[in-house]
Each structure stands twice: as C-alpha cells, then as structure tokens.
Design a protein around this motif. Sequence first.
Motif, PDB file in Angstrom:
ATOM      1  N   TYR A 275       0.821  -1.201   0.000  1.00  0.00           N
ATOM      2  CA  TYR A 275       0.000   0.000   0.000  1.00  0.00           C
ATOM      3  C   TYR A 275       0.860   1.258   0.000  1.00  0.00           C
ATOM      4  O   TYR A 275       1.858   1.345   0.719  1.00  0.00           O
ATOM      5  CB  TYR A 275      -0.954  -0.026   1.207  1.00  0.00           C
ATOM      6  CG  TYR A 275      -1.879  -1.221   1.098  1.00  0.00           C
ATOM      7  CD1 TYR A 275      -3.015  -1.174   0.307  1.00  0.00           C
ATOM      8  CD2 TYR A 275      -1.549  -2.427   1.714  1.00  0.00           C
ATOM      9  CE1 TYR A 275      -3.822  -2.283   0.148  1.00  0.00           C
ATOM     10  CE2 TYR A 275      -2.348  -3.554   1.552  1.00  0.00           C
ATOM     11  CZ  TYR A 275      -3.484  -3.471   0.759  1.00  0.00           C
ATOM     12  OH  TYR A 275      -4.275  -4.577   0.583  1.00  0.00           O
ATOM     13  N   SER A 276       0.479   2.206  -0.825  1.00  0.00           N
ATOM     14  CA  SER A 276       1.208   3.462  -0.949  1.00  0.00           C
ATOM     15  C   SER A 276       1.038   4.307   0.304  1.00  0.00           C
ATOM     16  O   SER A 276       0.181   4.040   1.162  1.00  0.00           O
ATOM     17  CB  SER A 276       0.687   4.237  -2.156  1.00  0.00           C
ATOM     18  OG  SER A 276      -0.662   4.648  -1.933  1.00  0.00           O
ATOM     19  N   LYS A 277       1.838   5.350   0.394  1.00  0.00           N
ATOM     20  CA  LYS A 277       1.718   6.283   1.513  1.00  0.00           C
ATOM     21  C   LYS A 277       0.308   6.870   1.560  1.00  0.00           C
ATOM     22  O   LYS A 277      -0.282   7.021   2.647  1.00  0.00           O
ATOM     23  CB  LYS A 277       2.761   7.396   1.367  1.00  0.00           C
ATOM     24  CG  LYS A 277       2.749   8.408   2.494  1.00  0.00           C
ATOM     25  CD  LYS A 277       3.846   9.452   2.292  1.00  0.00           C
ATOM     26  CE  LYS A 277       3.823  10.489   3.413  1.00  0.00           C
ATOM     27  NZ  LYS A 277       4.878  11.528   3.201  1.00  0.00           N
ATOM     28  N   GLU A 278      -0.227   7.185   0.401  1.00  0.00           N
ATOM     29  CA  GLU A 278      -1.574   7.746   0.329  1.00  0.00           C
ATOM     30  C   GLU A 278      -2.621   6.734   0.800  1.00  0.00           C
ATOM     31  O   GLU A 278      -3.554   7.080   1.524  1.00  0.00           O
ATOM     32  CB  GLU A 278      -1.868   8.186  -1.106  1.00  0.00           C
ATOM     33  CG  GLU A 278      -3.193   8.907  -1.275  1.00  0.00           C
ATOM     34  CD  GLU A 278      -3.415   9.349  -2.701  1.00  0.00           C
ATOM     35  OE1 GLU A 278      -4.001  10.418  -2.885  1.00  0.00           O
ATOM     36  OE2 GLU A 278      -3.007   8.619  -3.628  1.00  0.00           O
ATOM     37  N   GLN A 279      -2.466   5.482   0.400  1.00  0.00           N
ATOM     38  CA  GLN A 279      -3.397   4.445   0.845  1.00  0.00           C
ATOM     39  C   GLN A 279      -3.312   4.224   2.348  1.00  0.00           C
ATOM     40  O   GLN A 279      -4.335   4.042   3.020  1.00  0.00           O
ATOM     41  CB  GLN A 279      -3.117   3.125   0.121  1.00  0.00           C
ATOM     42  CG  GLN A 279      -3.580   3.084  -1.323  1.00  0.00           C
ATOM     43  CD  GLN A 279      -3.169   1.789  -1.977  1.00  0.00           C
ATOM     44  OE1 GLN A 279      -1.996   1.401  -1.953  1.00  0.00           O
ATOM     45  NE2 GLN A 279      -4.123   1.089  -2.564  1.00  0.00           N
ATOM     46  N   ARG A 280      -2.099   4.247   2.883  1.00  0.00           N
ATOM     47  CA  ARG A 280      -1.942   4.033   4.320  1.00  0.00           C
ATOM     48  C   ARG A 280      -2.570   5.176   5.113  1.00  0.00           C
ATOM     49  O   ARG A 280      -3.148   4.962   6.186  1.00  0.00           O
ATOM     50  CB  ARG A 280      -0.456   3.863   4.670  1.00  0.00           C
ATOM     51  CG  ARG A 280       0.158   2.606   4.073  1.00  0.00           C
ATOM     52  CD  ARG A 280       1.481   2.263   4.727  1.00  0.00           C
ATOM     53  NE  ARG A 280       2.499   3.292   4.563  1.00  0.00           N
ATOM     54  CZ  ARG A 280       3.358   3.371   3.557  1.00  0.00           C
ATOM     55  NH1 ARG A 280       3.322   2.450   2.583  1.00  0.00           N
ATOM     56  NH2 ARG A 280       4.251   4.328   3.496  1.00  0.00           N
TER      57      ARG A 280
END
Length: 261
Positions: A150-155
């Motif tokens: 998961y990307s930083k944005e998803q996290r």
Amino acid sequence: MTTHGSDTSRLSDTQLAEVLALVRDADSVELKLTVPDVERRATVIALGIDSLDAQIRQVFFFDTPDLLLNHHGVVVRARRVQGRGDDSVIKLRPVVPGELPKDVRRSKNLGVEVDAMPGGYVCSASMKAKLGTTDVQSVAAGRRPIRKLYSKEQRAFFARYAPDGASLDELAILGPITVLKVRFAPADYNRRLVAELWLYPDGSRILELSTKCAPAEGFQVAAELRAFLAARGVPLSGEQQTKTKTALEYFSAELQSASSS
C-alpha cells in the motif's frame, strides 16, 4: 457488502431518490447481477461466454479474524492478475461522496462508484495502487509485510477510516480466492459485459455479470440491461450474493475454527 435495499428486484421511490443523490457525485456506476448456481451453465450458454477467454486472478483480503475492518466499512484487498501487474485497494463503504474530505476526493487514485444490483445499492470510495508482478505473492508467502502493498496515500486513507489501533501488518491474510474474469460483447447488445466466476475453497461458486457506465447513463443502461438479460432467460429475481462478503465470512470462519481447535 453493505447495501441499501431488500431482496426484491425493485427499489422503492425513497431508495431511487437516494440513488440519484449518490450518483450525481459519483465517478461511475457499476450494474451487477449474481446468477444462482443452478442457472450458471444456462446463463453462460445464453450469453455466449467463452471460458477460454478468461483471465485468471487471485484475490486476497486482509482483516482481523472477526472481521473488525469489514464491520467498520473498510475493505483491504490485493490481487494478482494473469499477464499484468498486481494491484491493491483500500475501500470504504458505504460513503456519501459529498461528505468525503476535499483532499481525499481530489486524489487521482480515488474512485467513487455506485454499485447497483436488483433490490439494492452501495456507494464506495476506493483508493487504488498498481504494484509489481511479484509483490502480492511475496506478502502471501510471508516474505514482506502487508503494508508494503500500500502506498503512503493508501496508508493515510486506512489510518483515517480504520478502527482505532488497527495496523495493516497485524491483519490476517484471508485468501486467496481464484477468480475467472471474461470481458465479452454479446450479440444483439451494444455494451460490453463482464462475467466473473469466483471459486471458493469449499467448492461453492458465485457468477456475477456486470457493466460500468457514466453516472448520467445509469438508469438508461440499467433498463436496457435488464430487458436484454430477461430476453435471454437470465434470472433477475434471485437472491443476490456478494463476492467480498462471502469470501470474508468463509475465511473468518476458517481462522476462528483453527484458533479454537
């Protein structure tokens, strides 16, 4: 899936008004129908679906054994896709699009979609990311932590909406589910359809038919699709099963049974 509606195939006037309000602010509409397994073979023949055109997918979910995330409307998923890179999504449902924070709503990686099926509907917000071809397999094998999918944005999206104390790396792996997906263009119908056959470890199956359209087309496409499927003898009034709910409940029961034995 959390849905509004009943087991009947028609929405009430109040529900139609609610759908209209959601659709106005959504990015897309997906019309879905699950076919009773006893009608699966007849449906495949009636629509001319060629199983040799199917793309194989493996779907993994991540949640606690008692499905805490799902009970809070959060779905954490990753997929392996034949011939393509993996992908991941963190999904929130149900949502009201206009109530999403502006920074979240503006993200190019966020999609807001209304899923409509006979007798029900749900609006979801999905934060997506593309991955490499071995990322999901590495996590499933325990070689990498779940958060790496998961990307930083998803996290950040997860942290905003997940229950307090929930951590991606502490979630259980629920899966995989093998999925066969076919995109096809039936004769005498002017839209492409998708057929997905979800194969569960206990031998049960769910066949789902779907098509996506722009929000402004939703009701027209729904009427045309209903008429087309009815003319082909596809049952429209059967109980609607949801793929994700069925998968989560299956693996949750399996995990809890193993922990109590």
